[in-house]
Design a protein around this motif. Sequence first.
Motif, mmCIF file in Angstrom:
data_model
loop_
_atom_site.group_PDB
_atom_site.id
_atom_site.type_symbol
_atom_site.label_atom_id
_atom_site.label_comp_id
_atom_site.label_asym_id
_atom_site.label_seq_id
_atom_site.Cartn_x
_atom_site.Cartn_y
_atom_site.Cartn_z
ATOM 1 N N LEU A 233 0.835 -1.201 0.000
ATOM 2 C CA LEU A 233 0.000 0.000 0.000
ATOM 3 C C LEU A 233 0.870 1.251 0.000
ATOM 4 N N ALA A 234 1.957 1.232 0.778
ATOM 5 C CA ALA A 234 2.876 2.371 0.827
ATOM 6 C C ALA A 234 3.544 2.601 -0.522
ATOM 7 N N ARG A 235 3.915 1.514 -1.188
ATOM 8 C CA ARG A 235 4.542 1.660 -2.508
ATOM 9 C C ARG A 235 3.579 2.279 -3.514
ATOM 10 N N ARG A 236 2.304 1.869 -3.467
ATOM 11 C CA ARG A 236 1.316 2.438 -4.393
ATOM 12 C C ARG A 236 1.079 3.916 -4.094
ATOM 13 N N ALA A 237 1.034 4.269 -2.804
ATOM 14 C CA ALA A 237 0.846 5.674 -2.439
ATOM 15 C C ALA A 237 2.011 6.522 -2.930
ATOM 16 N N ARG A 238 3.224 5.971 -2.873
ATOM 17 C CA ARG A 238 4.400 6.686 -3.354
ATOM 18 C C ARG A 238 4.354 6.846 -4.867
ATOM 19 N N ALA A 239 3.949 5.770 -5.559
ATOM 20 C CA ALA A 239 3.922 5.809 -7.019
ATOM 21 C C ALA A 239 2.803 6.709 -7.549
ATOM 22 N N MET A 240 1.625 6.660 -6.924
ATOM 23 C CA MET A 240 0.463 7.377 -7.454
ATOM 24 C C MET A 240 0.375 8.814 -6.952
ATOM 25 N N ASP A 241 0.749 9.062 -5.683
ATOM 26 C CA ASP A 241 0.556 10.391 -5.091
ATOM 27 C C ASP A 241 1.851 11.060 -4.671
ATOM 28 N N GLY A 242 2.992 10.394 -4.872
ATOM 29 C CA GLY A 242 4.251 10.969 -4.437
ATOM 30 C C GLY A 242 4.359 11.076 -2.932
ATOM 31 N N LEU A 243 3.639 10.232 -2.212
ATOM 32 C CA LEU A 243 3.581 10.290 -0.757
ATOM 33 C C LEU A 243 4.603 9.330 -0.152
ATOM 34 N N ASP A 244 5.489 9.850 0.687
ATOM 35 C CA ASP A 244 6.486 9.024 1.374
ATOM 36 C C ASP A 244 5.832 8.432 2.617
ATOM 37 N N GLY A 284 -3.559 11.420 0.161
ATOM 38 C CA GLY A 284 -3.083 11.669 -1.197
ATOM 39 C C GLY A 284 -3.959 12.623 -1.975
ATOM 40 N N ARG A 285 -5.271 12.564 -1.747
ATOM 41 C CA ARG A 285 -6.196 13.381 -2.541
ATOM 42 C C ARG A 285 -6.417 14.773 -1.975
ATOM 43 N N HIS A 286 -6.406 14.895 -0.637
ATOM 44 C CA HIS A 286 -6.914 16.123 -0.027
ATOM 45 C C HIS A 286 -5.942 16.853 0.884
ATOM 46 N N ALA A 287 -4.935 16.171 1.422
ATOM 47 C CA ALA A 287 -4.173 16.762 2.527
ATOM 48 C C ALA A 287 -3.006 17.629 2.092
ATOM 49 N N GLN A 288 -2.603 17.554 0.815
ATOM 50 C CA GLN A 288 -1.425 18.280 0.339
ATOM 51 C C GLN A 288 -0.206 17.934 1.193
ATOM 52 N N ALA A 289 -0.066 16.650 1.490
ATOM 53 C CA ALA A 289 1.015 16.175 2.355
ATOM 54 C C ALA A 289 2.138 15.574 1.528
ATOM 55 N N THR A 290 3.326 15.502 2.139
ATOM 56 C CA THR A 290 4.467 14.837 1.501
ATOM 57 C C THR A 290 4.847 13.548 2.217
ATOM 58 N N LYS A 291 4.460 13.431 3.501
ATOM 59 C CA LYS A 291 4.841 12.254 4.292
ATOM 60 C C LYS A 291 3.647 11.763 5.101
ATOM 61 N N ALA A 292 3.655 10.460 5.392
ATOM 62 C CA ALA A 292 2.666 9.859 6.290
ATOM 63 C C ALA A 292 3.341 8.728 7.047
ATOM 64 N N VAL A 293 2.960 8.555 8.304
ATOM 65 C CA VAL A 293 3.493 7.478 9.137
ATOM 66 C C VAL A 293 2.340 6.575 9.557
ATOM 67 N N VAL A 294 2.465 5.293 9.246
ATOM 68 C CA VAL A 294 1.479 4.299 9.662
ATOM 69 C C VAL A 294 2.060 3.558 10.860
ATOM 70 N N SER A 295 1.407 3.660 12.004
ATOM 71 C CA SER A 295 1.874 3.013 13.237
ATOM 72 C C SER A 295 0.817 2.045 13.748
ATOM 73 N N ILE A 296 1.235 0.824 14.081
ATOM 74 C CA ILE A 296 0.327 -0.182 14.641
ATOM 75 C C ILE A 296 1.031 -0.820 15.832
ATOM 76 N N SER A 297 0.350 -0.858 16.971
ATOM 77 C CA SER A 297 0.966 -1.418 18.174
ATOM 78 C C SER A 297 -0.087 -2.126 19.015
ATOM 79 N N GLU A 298 0.397 -2.992 19.920
ATOM 80 C CA GLU A 298 -0.487 -3.691 20.864
ATOM 81 C C GLU A 298 0.071 -3.494 22.261
ATOM 82 N N ARG A 299 -0.755 -2.870 23.121
ATOM 83 C CA ARG A 299 -0.375 -2.670 24.516
ATOM 84 C C ARG A 299 -1.618 -2.720 25.380
ATOM 85 N N ASP A 300 -1.467 -3.313 26.564
ATOM 86 C CA ASP A 300 -2.557 -3.334 27.545
ATOM 87 C C ASP A 300 -3.851 -3.902 26.968
#
Length: 378
Positions: A233-244, A284-300
């Motif tokens: 998904l990250a690779r497609r976002a980079r290829a289609m929207d230039g999003l790191d 990619g469509r609305h935020a005018q962003a250059t970077k995004a961080v996807v974080s997933i964690s399990e606690r408590d």
Amino acid sequence: MLSGSELWLLRLMADRGLALLDAGTVLIVIEERGEMRVAASSGEGTVRVRIVPLQGSALGALHLTREPVSLERPRGEEAAWLHELGLEARSVLVEPLSMDGQGDGLVIALRSDGSFRGADRQALSAFAASVAQRLAAERSVEIERLRYGMEARERERTRWAREIHDESVQGIGALRMKLANARDLGDAQAMAEAVDAVLEGLDGEIDGLRHLITELRPAALDDLGLLAALQALARRARAMDGLDVQIDIELFGDELGEGDARRLDAELESTIYRVVQEALTNVGRHAQATKAVVSISERDGMVRASVTDDGRGLGEESRLGPRGDGLEGGFGTSGMRERAELVGGELELLPAPQHGTVVRLTVPLAGRPVRSDHVAGA
């Protein structure tokens, strides 16, 4: 058929009943499809047979009386149903379980030493009523989740139908028209140019259809797990929207990325993937962003998934709290919230600490099925 969440609830209630009644063993038996099933048990007794037929069994006959039972040192016929389950007891209390047309059953308390008293009978009666109420409430929630799920699937089908019609069908139709026009001209040069253009256009349509198929159900999610699917998904976002896009996953105390990774249950993995997918699409469509961080964690005992971007952010009126306040129906938020609710979770849409937006999904793990399979890190 009892669902996983209902079985978990009954196991929890059996544990509570054991403490409440100071019993040696507590059983919750549910009538299902002409059978009596020991859906939950707690305590020292080991149930060797968990399912017997309703008709022709001693347990079924006990259930069909629909009456409370109190036994001291049961023997002969009165102990036949205990022998069916492979149990023994000195003192027994049985209370009918009725759920207003949603099924029936029994709550059974056993002691191998000592006797139950009158107060214990009253406590068991109140406990059985509580079990019936909690189970009925859980079933109402399951029905509501099913209804929301059906509505969500219908909206999703409508969306994909529109995507295929507006993109692929119209695109292929335009290519067909180009070929037909060139044929009607009867000019070899025009026909050759049209064929080249159509071949190039078909390559684009094939890529578009592949993208749609991947969005419908990414093979990597089933075969390789959540990390691999999110990396794709990250690779497609980079290829289609230039999003790191940076992926940071930590589950069950182990960072995923190298070695073996434990899996969440399929429904939860799919929900996390879809929420991240929709969030990245919105970025990619609305935020005018250059970077995004996807974080997933399990606690408590909670799984938390978030997508944080460095885009233009949200206005104060656009915050979405865990109950869906704000930005109602905007940018796919309604669909993400419904997905969260279907797995018993919450969705929040909030400003990032500096600038940008955070989409945060929080789901409790209690009562969810556990997967024992592992996948190799990508």
